[in-house]
Write an enzyme that holds these catalytic residues in place. Structure first.
Site, PDB file in Angstrom:
ATOM      1  CD  GLU A 104      -2.098  50.718  24.402  1.00  0.00           C
ATOM      2  OE1 GLU A 104      -2.116  49.721  23.729  1.00  0.00           O
ATOM      3  OE2 GLU A 104      -2.836  51.752  24.636  1.00  0.00           O
TER       4      GLU A 104
ATOM      5  CE  LYS B 123      -7.290  45.483  20.232  1.00  0.00           C
ATOM      6  NZ  LYS B 123      -8.542  45.857  19.464  1.00  0.00           N
TER       7      LYS B 123
ATOM      8  CB  VAL C  64      -5.512  49.494  27.893  1.00  0.00           C
ATOM      9  CG1 VAL C  64      -5.905  49.856  29.323  1.00  0.00           C
ATOM     10  CG2 VAL C  64      -5.142  50.750  27.056  1.00  0.00           C
TER      11      VAL C  64
ATOM     12  CB  SER D 102     -12.551  47.576  25.638  1.00  0.00           C
ATOM     13  OG  SER D 102     -11.365  47.172  25.666  1.00  0.00           O
TER      14      SER D 102
ATOM     15  CG  ASP E 210      -8.880  48.144  27.170  1.00  0.00           C
ATOM     16  OD1 ASP E 210      -8.165  47.235  26.808  1.00  0.00           O
ATOM     17  OD2 ASP E 210      -8.666  49.312  26.596  1.00  0.00           O
TER      18      ASP E 210
ATOM     19  CE  LYS F 208      -9.845  54.457  19.886  1.00  0.00           C
ATOM     20  NZ  LYS F 208      -8.955  53.726  20.841  1.00  0.00           N
TER      21      LYS F 208
HETATM   22  N1  PSU Z   1      -6.661  53.827  21.943  1.00  0.00           N
HETATM   23  C1  PSU Z   1      -5.822  54.381  20.760  1.00  0.00           C
HETATM   24  N2  PSU Z   1      -5.003  53.644  20.064  1.00  0.00           N
HETATM   25  C2  PSU Z   1      -5.018  52.282  20.446  1.00  0.00           C
HETATM   26  C3  PSU Z   1      -5.876  51.629  21.182  1.00  0.00           C
HETATM   27  C4  PSU Z   1      -6.796  52.546  22.027  1.00  0.00           C
HETATM   28  O1  PSU Z   1      -5.770  55.593  20.547  1.00  0.00           O
HETATM   29  O2  PSU Z   1      -4.234  51.449  19.535  1.00  0.00           O
HETATM   30  C5  PSU Z   1      -5.958  50.028  21.513  1.00  0.00           C
HETATM   31  C6  PSU Z   1      -5.503  50.072  23.106  1.00  0.00           C
HETATM   32  O3  PSU Z   1      -4.679  48.936  23.100  1.00  0.00           O
HETATM   33  C7  PSU Z   1      -6.903  49.501  23.780  1.00  0.00           C
HETATM   34  C8  PSU Z   1      -7.427  48.740  22.582  1.00  0.00           C
HETATM   35  O4  PSU Z   1      -6.689  48.526  24.776  1.00  0.00           O
HETATM   36  O5  PSU Z   1      -6.988  49.537  21.392  1.00  0.00           O
HETATM   37  C9  PSU Z   1      -8.949  48.542  22.757  1.00  0.00           C
HETATM   38  O6  PSU Z   1      -9.296  47.535  21.730  1.00  0.00           O
HETATM   39  P1  PSU Z   1     -10.773  46.727  21.892  1.00  0.00           P
HETATM   40  O7  PSU Z   1     -11.603  47.855  21.717  1.00  0.00           O
HETATM   41  O8  PSU Z   1     -10.626  45.742  20.818  1.00  0.00           O
HETATM   42  O9  PSU Z   1     -10.688  46.081  23.327  1.00  0.00           O
HETATM   43 MN    MN Z   2     -14.047  44.853  21.094  1.00  0.00          MN
END
Ligand code: PSU
Ligand code: MN
Length: 303
Positions: free
Chosen positions: A24, A84, A104, A138, A140, A157
């Site tokens: 990614e 992003k 992701v 997410s 994801d 995380k």
């Molecule tokens: N985990 C990491 N670094 C990142 C991300 C996740 O260690 O930069 C990123 C990934 O691209 C993941 C995104 O898909 O954060 C999720 O963001 P959100 O919670 O806004 O969907």
């Molecule tokens: Mn979000």
């Protein structure tokens, strides 16, 4: 305008059934600080090439979903301030001719369309703490529910609600397999305290599960959870302390929506004096190695 720009090297490898791993770009653009992000991107490529696996970093470059970046593409994701991009942002970037770093979700979507079956990331997005009020979950997760690709990650995380994330993956019928363990990792930490039902002994077994998954006719993704080795993890006490500071800072700054993940990551790198960054890089390297082995096992199995 081409709908998908697949680098010739990647297209050839896929046509010959040689191993390919998608990577990614959000982790490079928004997850790691400059200039370490560029070094990391180059190193991730090398780890795969050393294994005889073709790297395919995914991003949207000038409005074109791109699979496998050249030097210009790499400079765009590492050095430029680009959006992003999750799946819902794709049509907008395409129509505007803009560039974006794929999450992701967006990476999985584009990579699967290119025919790639294995994808390595750092951590998967998931359900945020307090999501019952904010609805912050997410994309994801919902994307993996409809995208047939195996994603190797160090779990999610610890800034997220891990219990809720695992529940959502269950509801979405996304298989979650520990790699050589049933302990679900928490990104910087080897063990989140949550135990998985299943583990795979090696890359060959993951490939066998992918094959069986296809045979069942299901189209979800598969999450392969690969913990950072214990001697490389972040000290749990320091981790807990820095995390609580990060939450306080995010609340004070009033951060919302897709800015939340980059804000927390940036704060945590600063507040940990760079320690979290080293762990982040170690776990990403580990995931990429395991993904390379799975891709190699997959190409043997599907030959
Ligand atoms: N985990 C990491 N670094 C990142 C991300 C996740 O260690 O930069 C990123 C990934 O691209 C993941 C995104 O898909 O954060 C999720 O963001 P959100 O919670 O806004 O969907
Ligand atoms: Mn979000």
């Amino acid at each position: 305008m081409p709908t998908l720009n697949i680098a010739p090297e990647v297209a050839l490898a896929l046509a010959d059934n040689r191993p390919v791993v998608a990577l990614e770009s959000t982790i490079i653009s928004h997850g790691l600080p400059r200039p370490r992000n560029r070094e990391a991107a180059l190193e991730f490529d090398h780890i795969l090439r050393d294994k005889g696996v073709v790297p395919a970093t995914v991003a949207v470059i000038d409005g074109i979903p791109t699979v496998g970046l050249d030097a210009t593409g790499l400079a765009t994701i590492a050095d430029d301030d680009i959006a992003k991009a999750s799946v819902r942002d794709l049509p907008i970037l395409l129509a505007k001719g803009a560039s974006g770093a794929t999450t992701v979700a967006a990476t999985a979507h584009i990579a699967a369309r290119a025919g790639i079956r294995v994808f390595a990331t750092g951590g998967l997005g998931g359900v945020h703490r307090g999501a019952s009020d904010t609805f912050d979950e997410s994309a994801d997760l919902s994307t993996l529910a409809v995208t047939n690709i195996a994603v190797v990650s160090a779990g999610v995380k610890s800034v997220l609600d891990i219990a809720a994330t695992l529940e959502r993956l269950e509801t979405l019928s996304v298989p979650v397999i520990g790699f050589q363990t049933t302990a679900f990792p928490a990104f910087w930490l080897s063990d989140s305290g949550f135990t998985l039902d299943w583990s795979a002994a090696d890359a060959e077994e993951v490939a066998a599960i992918m094959k069986a998954h296809d045979d069942t006719g299901h189209g979800q993704g598969i999450v392969v959870a690969n913990p950072v080795p214990r001697d490389q993890q972040w000290d749990p006490a320091e981790h807990d302390h820095v995390l609580s500071e990060a939450f306080r800072a995010a609340e004070q700054a009033g951060v919302r929506g897709k800015a939340v993940t980059p804000f927390l990551l940036g704060f945590i790198v600063e507040a940990s004096g760079g320690r979290s960054l080293e762990v982040n890089l170690d776990l990403a390297r580990n995931n990429i190695r395991v993904a390379g082995d799975i891709a190699a096992a997959w190409s043997r199995l599907s030959a």
